[in-house]
Design a protein around this motif. Structure first.
Motif: not given
Length: 119
Positions: A28-33, A39-41, A76-81, A98-100
Motif C-alpha cells: 500500500v505504501a508503494k502504491k500511494i508513494a 501526480e506531482k504532489l 502549497s500542495k498539502v491541501d491536494d495531497l 504535515s509539518v513544515p
C-alpha cells in the motif's frame, strides 16, 4: 566544511513540508508513494518499513505493524495531497500529518521546487 560554502548552505523555509502517513504494509505504501510522485504532489517519498504503532481504536488498545511514508513536498500542495492519500488508503481514518520544514539544504529544497510545480 564551511557554512558559507554554497554546497552546504541552509535555507530557512516554511514553503516546504514533510508529510507523514502510516500504511498497513509496504505494498500500500508503494502504491500511494508512486501515485504522489506521478501526480506531482510530492518530490520524494521515503518508505520506512516495519514500524510498530500502538493506538486506541473502538475502546481497545491495538498494536500493529505498519509502514511509514515520509513525503517531501511544497506546503502549497498539502491541501491536494491529503485527499489523494485518503482516496487511495484502506484505513477508515488514516494518519496524514504535515509539518513544515523550517530549515534544510538549499539544493534539496530547490530540487523539490523543480519537481513539484507551484499550486
Amino acid at each position: 566544511m564551511s557554512s558559507e560554502d554554497p554546497k552546504y548552505q541552509l535555507q530557512n523555509s516554511s514553503l516546504h513540508s514533510a508529510v507523514y502517513v502510516t500504511t498497513p504494509n509496504e505494498e500500500v505504501a508503494k502504491k500511494i508513494a508512486h501515485g504522489l510522485v506521478k501526480e506531482k504532489l510530492a518530490a520524494c517519498v521515503s518508505i520506512i518499513p516495519k514500524i510498530t504503532s500502538i493506538y486506541e481504536w473502538n475502546n481497545e488498545i491495538n498494536e500493529d505493524s505498519e509502514a511509514l511514508l515520509m513525503i517531501k513536498t511544497r506546503t502549497s500542495k498539502v491541501d491536494d495531497l491529503i485527499p489523494y492519500v485518503k482516496a487511495n488508503h484502506p484505513y477508515t481514518v488514516c494518519e496524514v500529518i504535515s509539518v513544515p520544514i523550517m530549515k534544510g539544504s538549499k539544493d534539496y529544497l530547490d530540487w523539490i521546487d523543480k519537481i513539484v510545480p507551484e499550486k
